[in-house]
Design a protein around this motif. Sequence first.
Motif, mmCIF file in Angstrom:
data_model
loop_
_atom_site.group_PDB
_atom_site.id
_atom_site.type_symbol
_atom_site.label_atom_id
_atom_site.label_comp_id
_atom_site.label_asym_id
_atom_site.label_seq_id
_atom_site.Cartn_x
_atom_site.Cartn_y
_atom_site.Cartn_z
ATOM 1 N N LEU A 1 45.864 -26.806 -112.914
ATOM 2 C CA LEU A 1 45.809 -25.692 -111.972
ATOM 3 C C LEU A 1 47.221 -25.214 -111.670
ATOM 4 O O LEU A 1 48.139 -26.032 -111.516
ATOM 5 C CB LEU A 1 45.138 -26.139 -110.670
ATOM 6 N N PRO A 2 47.432 -23.904 -111.567
ATOM 7 C CA PRO A 2 48.768 -23.394 -111.256
ATOM 8 C C PRO A 2 49.060 -23.472 -109.764
ATOM 9 O O PRO A 2 48.253 -23.034 -108.937
ATOM 10 C CB PRO A 2 48.694 -21.935 -111.722
ATOM 11 N N LEU B 1 41.551 -19.440 -109.940
ATOM 12 C CA LEU B 1 42.832 -19.375 -109.238
ATOM 13 C C LEU B 1 43.747 -18.318 -109.855
ATOM 14 O O LEU B 1 44.522 -17.663 -109.152
ATOM 15 C CB LEU B 1 43.529 -20.743 -109.251
ATOM 16 N N LEU B 2 43.646 -18.146 -111.162
ATOM 17 C CA LEU B 2 44.521 -17.193 -111.844
ATOM 18 C C LEU B 2 44.166 -15.741 -111.554
ATOM 19 O O LEU B 2 44.990 -14.849 -111.791
ATOM 20 C CB LEU B 2 44.481 -17.434 -113.353
ATOM 21 N N THR B 3 42.968 -15.474 -111.058
ATOM 22 C CA THR B 3 42.583 -14.081 -110.789
ATOM 23 C C THR B 3 43.457 -13.441 -109.723
ATOM 24 O O THR B 3 43.530 -12.213 -109.637
ATOM 25 C CB THR B 3 41.107 -13.992 -110.358
ATOM 26 N N LEU C 1 49.072 -31.523 -101.760
ATOM 27 C CA LEU C 1 48.726 -32.568 -102.720
ATOM 28 C C LEU C 1 49.882 -32.907 -103.651
ATOM 29 O O LEU C 1 49.769 -33.819 -104.482
ATOM 30 C CB LEU C 1 47.531 -32.112 -103.569
ATOM 31 N N THR C 2 50.997 -32.211 -103.500
ATOM 32 C CA THR C 2 52.098 -32.331 -104.455
ATOM 33 C C THR C 2 52.688 -33.739 -104.470
ATOM 34 O O THR C 2 53.151 -34.257 -103.449
ATOM 35 C CB THR C 2 53.205 -31.320 -104.123
ATOM 36 N N ALA D 1 44.429 -21.853 -103.992
ATOM 37 C CA ALA D 1 45.822 -22.196 -104.257
ATOM 38 C C ALA D 1 46.508 -22.810 -103.045
ATOM 39 O O ALA D 1 47.366 -23.692 -103.192
ATOM 40 C CB ALA D 1 46.582 -20.955 -104.709
ATOM 41 N N ASP D 2 46.136 -22.386 -101.823
ATOM 42 C CA ASP D 2 46.814 -22.918 -100.646
ATOM 43 C C ASP D 2 46.452 -24.373 -100.364
ATOM 44 O O ASP D 2 47.067 -25.026 -99.528
ATOM 45 C CB ASP D 2 46.543 -22.050 -99.412
#
Length: 272
Positions: free
Chosen positions: A85-86, A22-24, A128-129, A122-123
């Motif tokens: 996860l960010p 995800l960070l890429t 899920l927040t 990421a989307d």
Amino acid sequence: MTAVITLCSAARLDHVRRQQRLLTTEPVRRIVVWLDADAPPPFPGAEVVHVPPGRHGMLLAAGRNRGALAAADADLLVFLDADCLPGPELFTRYRSAADAHPDALLCGPVTYLPEGVRPEHADALPPLTAPHAARPAPPAGENVVAGPDDYRLFWSLSFAVTAKTWSVLGGFDEAYEGYGGEDTDLAWTARQAGVPLVWTGGAHAYHQHHPTSSPPWQHLDDILRNGRLFADRWGFWPMRGWLDAFAEAGAIKHTAAGWERTQAPRRLSSRP
């Protein structure tokens, strides 16, 4: 430049690889600190720092400090634990909060994902927040300065500081080895130094599920050792909920010298 620093061991390798994928897509410098004794595996696109275990287990405090040292040219340091996860706005929200509060310790909300939920993009995260109810979670774009009693709510699994504030704090105290206590110590150091704690709305992190126990029996000896170190320094024992649970189970007792085992300690492993 923003640098993101993550601790990793073999026990959390799958979590970190998902995190790193995800960070890429983020314009950040990635630093992975490998905490096991054996040689680290590759993490494509990330700088890897090796900090082997010490006498009492993994060096979480020292590992974060080494990661920050490797990112010495960054003006914003974001610490994200191996299992986190960010969210899509985590870095922009931390950056915005750092611009508004450059002298602060910045903490975003954390959602604990249920078992079997393994987002790969990421989307998939915003729906899920569900921020953990133990800490404030301001609306996105809102930053709330915490009161003096809130420093006990600081979690090291997702936080950010400017390089200048990191220098003021002096990093984590490396006397802490193994699990527990080093993050509360950093929070109390910040409180004593007058460094504000700021709840950063919208800087969401998502904690990936993994098996654990409550209280964390595998970390009992670490918690007692590090808890005593903290109490000698600050005058009270941290992680009180866990201590009470251990005591209720008959594993520890409170004496004039503090909390102690009721039986001979045995060697336990600890992993982040």
